[in-house]
Write a protein that holds these residues in place. Structure first.
Motif, PDB file in Angstrom:
ATOM      1  N   ALA A   6       0.831  -1.202   0.000  1.00 51.10           N
ATOM      2  CA  ALA A   6       0.000   0.000   0.000  1.00 51.10           C
ATOM      3  C   ALA A   6       0.867   1.254   0.000  1.00 51.10           C
ATOM      4  CB  ALA A   6      -0.927  -0.008   1.221  1.00 51.10           C
ATOM      5  N   LEU A   7       1.950   1.205   0.757  1.00 50.99           N
ATOM      6  CA  LEU A   7       2.871   2.340   0.802  1.00 50.99           C
ATOM      7  C   LEU A   7       3.527   2.549  -0.558  1.00 50.99           C
ATOM      8  CD1 LEU A   7       4.269   4.515   2.480  1.00 50.99           C
ATOM      9  CD2 LEU A   7       5.997   2.837   3.119  1.00 50.99           C
ATOM     10  N   ALA A   8       3.911   1.458  -1.204  1.00 52.51           N
ATOM     11  CA  ALA A   8       4.523   1.553  -2.525  1.00 52.51           C
ATOM     12  C   ALA A   8       3.521   2.103  -3.540  1.00 52.51           C
ATOM     13  CB  ALA A   8       5.015   0.172  -2.972  1.00 52.51           C
ATOM     14  N   LEU A   9       2.266   1.674  -3.434  1.00 49.49           N
ATOM     15  CA  LEU A   9       1.215   2.158  -4.337  1.00 49.49           C
ATOM     16  C   LEU A   9       1.028   3.667  -4.182  1.00 49.49           C
ATOM     17  CD1 LEU A   9      -1.073   1.298  -6.355  1.00 49.49           C
ATOM     18  CD2 LEU A   9      -2.578   1.189  -4.354  1.00 49.49           C
ATOM     19  N   ALA A  10       0.936   4.126  -2.943  1.00 45.23           N
ATOM     20  CA  ALA A  10       0.762   5.558  -2.680  1.00 45.23           C
ATOM     21  C   ALA A  10       1.986   6.356  -3.135  1.00 45.23           C
ATOM     22  CB  ALA A  10       0.505   5.791  -1.192  1.00 45.23           C
ATOM     23  N   SER A  11       3.160   5.791  -2.900  1.00 45.64           N
ATOM     24  CA  SER A  11       4.396   6.473  -3.316  1.00 45.64           C
ATOM     25  C   SER A  11       4.449   6.586  -4.835  1.00 45.64           C
ATOM     26  CB  SER A  11       5.616   5.708  -2.805  1.00 45.64           C
ATOM     27  OG  SER A  11       5.634   5.669  -1.400  1.00 45.64           O
ATOM     28  N   GLY A  12       4.069   5.514  -5.528  1.00 39.06           N
ATOM     29  CA  GLY A  12       4.059   5.550  -6.986  1.00 39.06           C
ATOM     30  C   GLY A  12       3.071   6.565  -7.519  1.00 39.06           C
ATOM     31  N   LEU A  13       1.905   6.659  -6.877  1.00 38.87           N
ATOM     32  CA  LEU A  13       0.895   7.633  -7.289  1.00 38.87           C
ATOM     33  C   LEU A  13       1.437   9.050  -7.163  1.00 38.87           C
ATOM     34  CD1 LEU A  13      -2.024   8.341  -8.112  1.00 38.87           C
ATOM     35  CD2 LEU A  13      -2.627   8.256  -5.672  1.00 38.87           C
ATOM     36  N   GLY A  14       2.021   9.355  -6.009  1.00 33.69           N
ATOM     37  CA  GLY A  14       2.566  10.697  -5.798  1.00 33.69           C
ATOM     38  C   GLY A  14       3.734  11.000  -6.708  1.00 33.69           C
ATOM     39  N   PHE A  15       4.610  10.033  -6.889  1.00 37.63           N
ATOM     40  CA  PHE A  15       5.782  10.254  -7.733  1.00 37.63           C
ATOM     41  C   PHE A  15       5.373  10.419  -9.191  1.00 37.63           C
ATOM     42  CE2 PHE A  15       9.577   9.022 -10.120  1.00 37.63           C
ATOM     43  CZ  PHE A  15      10.551   9.758  -9.456  1.00 37.63           C
ATOM     44  N   GLY A  16       4.426   9.586  -9.633  1.00 34.41           N
ATOM     45  CA  GLY A  16       3.958   9.677 -11.014  1.00 34.41           C
ATOM     46  C   GLY A  16       3.324  11.023 -11.301  1.00 34.41           C
ATOM     47  N   LEU A  17       2.490  11.500 -10.385  1.00 31.91           N
ATOM     48  CA  LEU A  17       1.855  12.804 -10.571  1.00 31.91           C
ATOM     49  C   LEU A  17       2.885  13.928 -10.601  1.00 31.91           C
ATOM     50  CD1 LEU A  17      -1.319  12.441  -8.290  1.00 31.91           C
ATOM     51  CD2 LEU A  17      -1.258  12.623 -10.786  1.00 31.91           C
ATOM     52  N   SER A  18       3.919  13.809  -9.773  1.00 33.58           N
ATOM     53  CA  SER A  18       4.943  14.857  -9.740  1.00 33.58           C
ATOM     54  C   SER A  18       5.689  14.969 -11.063  1.00 33.58           C
ATOM     55  CB  SER A  18       5.938  14.589  -8.604  1.00 33.58           C
ATOM     56  OG  SER A  18       6.760  13.464  -8.903  1.00 33.58           O
ATOM     57  N   LEU A  19       5.748  13.865 -11.814  1.00 36.02           N
ATOM     58  CA  LEU A  19       6.455  13.872 -13.092  1.00 36.02           C
ATOM     59  C   LEU A  19       5.610  14.438 -14.226  1.00 36.02           C
ATOM     60  CD1 LEU A  19       8.281  10.396 -13.126  1.00 36.02           C
ATOM     61  CD2 LEU A  19       9.277  12.644 -12.679  1.00 36.02           C
ATOM     62  N   ILE A  20       4.287  14.253 -14.176  1.00 36.31           N
ATOM     63  CA  ILE A  20       3.472  14.610 -15.342  1.00 36.31           C
ATOM     64  C   ILE A  20       2.677  15.898 -15.181  1.00 36.31           C
ATOM     65  CG2 ILE A  20       3.228  12.202 -16.037  1.00 36.31           C
ATOM     66  CD1 ILE A  20       0.390  12.263 -14.932  1.00 36.31           C
ATOM     67  N   ILE A  21       2.513  16.411 -13.961  1.00 37.68           N
ATOM     68  CA  ILE A  21       1.687  17.601 -13.784  1.00 37.68           C
ATOM     69  C   ILE A  21       2.372  18.853 -14.332  1.00 37.68           C
ATOM     70  CG2 ILE A  21       0.804  19.172 -12.015  1.00 37.68           C
ATOM     71  CD1 ILE A  21      -0.186  16.791 -10.467  1.00 37.68           C
ATOM     72  N   ALA A  22       3.695  18.866 -14.348  1.00 37.51           N
ATOM     73  CA  ALA A  22       4.402  20.042 -14.859  1.00 37.51           C
ATOM     74  C   ALA A  22       3.987  20.337 -16.299  1.00 37.51           C
ATOM     75  CB  ALA A  22       5.908  19.803 -14.792  1.00 37.51           C
ATOM     76  N   ILE A  23       3.944  21.638 -16.641  1.00 36.92           N
ATOM     77  CA  ILE A  23       3.564  22.042 -17.991  1.00 36.92           C
ATOM     78  C   ILE A  23       4.570  21.478 -18.989  1.00 36.92           C
ATOM     79  CG2 ILE A  23       3.264  23.988 -19.552  1.00 36.92           C
ATOM     80  CD1 ILE A  23       1.050  23.684 -17.551  1.00 36.92           C
ATOM     81  N   GLY A  24       4.058  20.775 -19.979  1.00 31.97           N
ATOM     82  CA  GLY A  24       4.922  20.192 -21.001  1.00 31.97           C
ATOM     83  C   GLY A  24       4.186  20.105 -22.321  1.00 31.97           C
ATOM     84  N   ALA A  25       4.863  19.577 -23.336  1.00 35.03           N
ATOM     85  CA  ALA A  25       4.271  19.512 -24.670  1.00 35.03           C
ATOM     86  C   ALA A  25       3.002  18.678 -24.678  1.00 35.03           C
ATOM     87  CB  ALA A  25       5.297  18.941 -25.646  1.00 35.03           C
ATOM     88  N   GLN A  26       3.039  17.538 -24.024  1.00 37.10           N
ATOM     89  CA  GLN A  26       1.905  16.624 -23.994  1.00 37.10           C
ATOM     90  C   GLN A  26       0.701  17.253 -23.296  1.00 37.10           C
ATOM     91  OE1 GLN A  26       2.266  13.090 -21.485  1.00 37.10           O
ATOM     92  NE2 GLN A  26       1.912  11.822 -23.278  1.00 37.10           N
ATOM     93  N   ASN A  27       0.947  17.850 -22.117  1.00 35.57           N
ATOM     94  CA  ASN A  27      -0.135  18.474 -21.366  1.00 35.57           C
ATOM     95  C   ASN A  27      -0.719  19.675 -22.100  1.00 35.57           C
ATOM     96  OD1 ASN A  27      -0.013  16.678 -19.242  1.00 35.57           O
ATOM     97  ND2 ASN A  27       1.341  17.929 -18.003  1.00 35.57           N
ATOM     98  N   ALA A  28       0.138  20.459 -22.734  1.00 29.88           N
ATOM     99  CA  ALA A  28      -0.333  21.634 -23.466  1.00 29.88           C
ATOM    100  C   ALA A  28      -1.249  21.224 -24.620  1.00 29.88           C
ATOM    101  CB  ALA A  28       0.854  22.440 -23.987  1.00 29.88           C
ATOM    102  N   PHE A  29      -0.866  20.170 -25.324  1.00 32.26           N
ATOM    103  CA  PHE A  29      -1.681  19.698 -26.445  1.00 32.26           C
ATOM    104  C   PHE A  29      -3.021  19.157 -25.953  1.00 32.26           C
ATOM    105  CE2 PHE A  29      -2.962  16.327 -29.462  1.00 32.26           C
ATOM    106  CZ  PHE A  29      -3.112  17.114 -30.598  1.00 32.26           C
ATOM    107  N   LEU A  30      -2.987  18.370 -24.882  1.00 32.41           N
ATOM    108  CA  LEU A  30      -4.221  17.799 -24.343  1.00 32.41           C
ATOM    109  C   LEU A  30      -5.140  18.898 -23.828  1.00 32.41           C
ATOM    110  CD1 LEU A  30      -6.009  15.474 -23.529  1.00 32.41           C
ATOM    111  CD2 LEU A  30      -4.590  15.135 -21.490  1.00 32.41           C
ATOM    112  N   LEU A  31      -4.575  19.914 -23.189  1.00 36.02           N
ATOM    113  CA  LEU A  31      -5.379  21.044 -22.700  1.00 36.02           C
ATOM    114  C   LEU A  31      -6.094  21.724 -23.858  1.00 36.02           C
ATOM    115  CD1 LEU A  31      -6.274  23.085 -20.546  1.00 36.02           C
ATOM    116  CD2 LEU A  31      -4.123  24.317 -20.949  1.00 36.02           C
ATOM    117  N   ARG A  32      -5.386  21.939 -24.942  1.00 36.46           N
ATOM    118  CA  ARG A  32      -5.981  22.606 -26.099  1.00 36.46           C
ATOM    119  C   ARG A  32      -7.102  21.755 -26.702  1.00 36.46           C
ATOM    120  NH1 ARG A  32      -5.766  24.313 -31.412  1.00 36.46           N
ATOM    121  NH2 ARG A  32      -5.657  26.577 -31.587  1.00 36.46           N
TER     122      ARG A  32
END
Length: 205
Positions: A6-32
């Motif tokens: 459970a700890l590993a699952l929660a850690s992976g969730l937080g770590f994964g979000l920290s990598l993808i939430i930053a503004i990037g090419a993929q997120n900018a395109f999806l937002l548009r």
């Protein structure tokens, strides 16, 4: 599920979000696309499935392939930078010339495949994606030992939740983008983001 899983699952969730939430090419395109309400589900699916595949590869230890073939990273950097600069030029054109923006929207609204292929290119031609998932996330997952796949599952869940929320939540901003000038500002910001990412890719050569 054990406490460590459970700890590993929660850690992976937080770590994964920290990598993808930053503004990037993929997120900018999806937002548009979300703001346009155009082919949102396919783009969300491309981004989510791609991330799931890459995260699984990273947890499985495929990051070692990049260490064995450093020239491959350079090839991806150049290819990704060229694609991002082309996309930045198109966004800048829309921002500077509203007539070009209207014409492009009229064309893009008729076909799914240009949108899907662009989403795939922004994902798979971006070396940062490989470095984040295969190398960085894979290395952190390895520290969880037998629970590393729970860590990976958490990261996958974070990606799916984020891309779905961004794609379908973007419509909440539609009132802001009722004015054409807002679209021009968004496209200008997208152009700047794409150029900045391309510059970081080329700087790493």
């Amino acid at each position: 599920m054990t406490h460590t899983a459970a700890l590993a699952l929660a850690s992976g969730l937080g770590f994964g979000l920290s990598l993808i939430i930053a503004i990037g090419a993929q997120n900018a395109f999806l937002l548009r696309q979300g703001l346009l309400r155009e082919h949102v589900l396919p783009v969300v699916a491309v981004c989510s499935v791609s991330d799931v595949i890459l995260i699984a590869a990273g947890v499985g230890g495929l990051g070692s392939l990049l260490d064995a073939a450093p020239w491959l990273v350079d090839v991806m950097r150049i290819g990704g930078a060229v694609f991002l600069l082309v996309y930045a030029a198109l966004a800048a054109r829309r921002a500077l010339r509203p007539s070009a923006m209207a014409a492009e929207e009229a064309r893009s609204g008729t076909s799914l495949w240009p949108v899907v292929t662009t989403a795939m290119a922004l994902t798979w031609l971006n070396p940062h994606v490989y470095l984040d998932t295969l190398v960085l996330l894979g290395s952190v997952a390895a520290t969880h030992g037998d629970d590393r796949w729970w860590f990976g599952a958490g990261a996958m869940t974070g990606s799916i939740v984020w891309f779905t929320a961004l794609g379908y939540g973007a419509r909440l901003l539609r009132p802001v983008f009722a004015r054409p000038v807002a679209w021009r500002v968004l496209d200008a910001l997208i152009a700047v983001v794409m150029v900045a990412i391309a510059a970081t890719l080329l700087h790493g050569l």
